[in-house]
Design an enzyme around this catalytic site. Structure first.
Site, PDB file in Angstrom:
ATOM      1  N   GLU A 102      13.394  10.786  -2.917  1.00 29.68           N
ATOM      2  CA  GLU A 102      14.056   9.483  -2.931  1.00 29.68           C
ATOM      3  C   GLU A 102      15.538   9.669  -2.600  1.00 29.68           C
ATOM      4  O   GLU A 102      16.063  10.789  -2.673  1.00 29.68           O
ATOM      5  CB  GLU A 102      13.918   8.847  -4.314  1.00 29.68           C
ATOM      6  CG  GLU A 102      12.495   8.491  -4.680  1.00 29.68           C
ATOM      7  CD  GLU A 102      11.847   7.539  -3.686  1.00 29.68           C
ATOM      8  OE1 GLU A 102      12.372   6.440  -3.479  1.00 29.68           O
ATOM      9  OE2 GLU A 102      10.808   7.918  -3.108  1.00 29.68           O
TER      10      GLU A 102
ATOM     11  N   LYS B 278       4.945   4.299  -9.977  1.00 28.56           N
ATOM     12  CA  LYS B 278       3.624   4.279  -9.332  1.00 28.56           C
ATOM     13  C   LYS B 278       2.519   4.119 -10.385  1.00 28.56           C
ATOM     14  O   LYS B 278       1.528   3.419 -10.160  1.00 28.56           O
ATOM     15  CB  LYS B 278       3.428   5.557  -8.526  1.00 28.56           C
ATOM     16  CG  LYS B 278       4.352   5.623  -7.301  1.00 28.56           C
ATOM     17  CD  LYS B 278       4.411   7.014  -6.734  1.00 28.56           C
ATOM     18  CE  LYS B 278       5.255   7.062  -5.463  1.00 28.56           C
ATOM     19  NZ  LYS B 278       5.563   8.431  -5.025  1.00 28.56           N
TER      20      LYS B 278
ATOM     21  N   GLU C 240       0.821  -1.227   0.000  1.00 29.44           N
ATOM     22  CA  GLU C 240       0.000   0.000   0.000  1.00 29.44           C
ATOM     23  C   GLU C 240       0.854   1.275   0.000  1.00 29.44           C
ATOM     24  O   GLU C 240       0.527   2.264  -0.662  1.00 29.44           O
ATOM     25  CB  GLU C 240      -0.916  -0.011   1.243  1.00 29.44           C
ATOM     26  CG  GLU C 240      -1.877   1.144   1.325  1.00 29.44           C
ATOM     27  CD  GLU C 240      -2.916   1.130   0.211  1.00 29.44           C
ATOM     28  OE1 GLU C 240      -3.713   0.185   0.146  1.00 29.44           O
ATOM     29  OE2 GLU C 240      -2.926   2.073  -0.605  1.00 29.44           O
TER      30      GLU C 240
ATOM     31  N   ILE D 208      -2.232   7.463   1.550  1.00 29.39           N
ATOM     32  CA  ILE D 208      -3.599   7.345   1.002  1.00 29.39           C
ATOM     33  C   ILE D 208      -3.983   5.882   0.791  1.00 29.39           C
ATOM     34  O   ILE D 208      -3.284   5.166   0.073  1.00 29.39           O
ATOM     35  CB  ILE D 208      -3.726   8.086  -0.349  1.00 29.39           C
ATOM     36  CG1 ILE D 208      -3.231   9.520  -0.231  1.00 29.39           C
ATOM     37  CG2 ILE D 208      -5.168   8.054  -0.830  1.00 29.39           C
ATOM     38  CD1 ILE D 208      -3.202  10.262  -1.562  1.00 29.39           C
TER      39      ILE D 208
END
Ligand code: NDP
Ligand code: HSE
Length: 437
Positions: free
Chosen positions: A188, A203, A127, A134
């Site tokens: 990152e 993503k 997740e 979120i």
């Protein structure tokens, strides 16, 4: 339930803190206490402040920790492809459950992880890999499994949203805003992944895979970052009542033969200020999901940072721990649709093009002719004196053209031809446009 924590940086240290602070509640929710069996890090001597954890738990032997018989769940918050891939495949094949925030690895070789999970019988939850805190992947892979998702549009990188918001609101410089985002723990380890769009593309691949039941990898995603967005682009967007956002767009479509396809892209785009994504500032993320029966759904929240990401990690830890205690595992990867990914050239987009042209008769006609030759329809044209100052015939003028929707390849070819016209002094800015203008 015994956890091996791999990584104790921005995210990992918050996982440790939350595990400590919420130990009693987590135990009650799971039905068993959660204990840290060990924490793998790169540097044993690193100052970790007043982290509430036994210092003897730290090790540099991640693989040795994973292989221990008393480890049930492996939580990976290190990042990167290797050695993380090897560790997680080893853990999953051995039947351990894995929770990871590693979008780069999932997008590069999610198949290896899913296959290893199927082989070992443990869970693979991720997740935190998309949109930080979120709850987004669980709704996609569970709540919306009775529906058909047609499109996912979102802002999924906190660092670039932080930078673009700062450039828009305060006129802050790119480098200064990136430095601040890095200090706040959003970026990152190598912030190139953020600003060049690699992180958002990873993503996008994960979202598209879940939304369209198709394995989509990072290489399938058209990617452009924000390094070429200039202060002039930001000003140009403002003049049009717009703002610039790095968008991720994954959509169903059809090829020339009518075969169903998907297209997945990440690039900066101008969106009108009235668009719901326009007001998403700071490091916040927001994702629109358009599903056939459910209609539009919007997910919004903190997309980066230690504590928000740790919240998503712990949610997964609770879920996989409960499954282990119940002796079950969640549904495995759903990739049955296996839809082909359409190249970017075939994606339907709109362009905003700002040209510096010679201000003389016939220029508009010549420019319009280029659009016509590529079958690109012009929606609006605005002409003004170059640089906004007074000018007369024979000097330069600014020409701003917004197109209707056309295949991206036709739009790109139009811009290439415009660059070659002698009446075009320069192509000052080319931005895609999303949402009505
Ligand atoms: P950090 O760079 O802050 O932390 C990385 C951790 O991994 C450090 O503890 C480091 O050890 C450890 N580590 C690095 N290499 C090794 C190695 N070879 N062996 C053992 N340990 C190692 O990263 P973040 O916490 O920011 O990110 C972790 C993951 O979470 C990444 O996949 C990232 O993409 C993802 N993520 C991050 C978010 C964020 O907002 N930061 C949000 C969502 C996801 P040491 O402490 O000794 O240096
Ligand atoms: N670097 C990432 C971002 C972290 O800025 O969104 C969250 O995934």
């Amino acid at each position: 339930m015994r956890l091996a924590l791999l990584g104790c940086g921005t995210v990992g240290s918050e996982v440790v803190r939350l595990l400590h602070e919420q130990a009693a509640d987590l135990a009650a929710r799971i039905g068993a206490p959660l204990e840290i069996a060990g924490i793998a890090v790169r540097r044993l001597g690193r100052d970790r402040g007043d982290l509430p954890v036994d210092p003897t738990l730290f090790t540099t032997d991640a693989l040795g920790l994973i292989k221990r018989d008393d480890v049930d769940v492996v939580v990976e918050v290190v990042g990167g492809i290797e050695p993380a891939r090897g560790w997680l495949v080893e853990a999953l094949r051995a039947g351990k459950s894995v929770v990871t925030a590693n979008k780069a690895l999932l997008a590069e070789d999610g198949a290896a992880l899913h296959d290893a999970a199927a082989e070992g019988g443990g869970d693979l939850y991720y997740e935190a890999s998309v949109a930080g805190a979120i709850p987004l992947l669980r709704p996609l892979r569970e709540s919306l499994h009775g529906d058909r998702i047609n499109r996912v549009t979102g802002i999924v990188n906190g660092t670039t949203n932080f930078i673009l918001s700062a450039m828009d609101a305060t006129g802050a410089g790119f480098a200064e805003a990136l430095e601040e985002a890095t200090e706040l723990g959003y970026a990152e380890a190598d912030p190139t992944a953020d600003v060049e769009g690699f992180d958002a593309a990873a993503k996008a691949a994960i979202l598209a895979s879940l939304a369209f039941h198709t394995r989509v990898g990072a290489a399938d995603v058209h990617r452009e970052g924000i390094t070429e967005v200039t202060a002039a682009d930001v000003a140009s967007a403002k003049a049009m009542g717009c703002t610039i956002k790095l968008l991720c767009i994954a959509a169903r479509g059809a090829d020339a033969a009518g075969r169903e396809t998907v297209s997945v892209r990440v690039h900066p785009a101008m969106i009108p200020l009235g668009h719901p994504l326009a007001s998403v500032g700071d490091a916040f993320n927001a994702v629109f999901v358009e599903a056939e029966a459910a209609g539009p759904l919007m997910f919004y929240g903190r997309g980066a940072g230690g504590a928000p990401t740790a919240s998503a990690v712990l949610g997964d830890v609770v879920a996989v721990s409960r499954n282990r205690l119940a002796g079950v595992r969640s549904a495995s990867e759903s990739a049955y649709a296996d839809l082909p990914v359409r190249p970017m050239g075939e994606a339907l987009t709109r362009y905003h093009i700002s040209l510096d042209v010679a201000d003389r008769p016939g220029v508009l006609e010549a420019v319009a002719g280029v659009f016509a030759r590529h079958d690109v329809s012009i929606a609006t044209v605005r002409q003004g004196p170059a640089g906004g100052g007074a000018t007369g015939r024979g000097e330069d003028a600014d020409l701003v053209i917004v197109t209707h929707v056309a295949p991206d390849a036709a739009l790109a070819a139009t811009v290439r031809e415009l660059r070659g016209l002698d009446i075009v002094r320069s192509v000052a800015s080319v931005l895609r446009v999303e949402g009505g203008l």
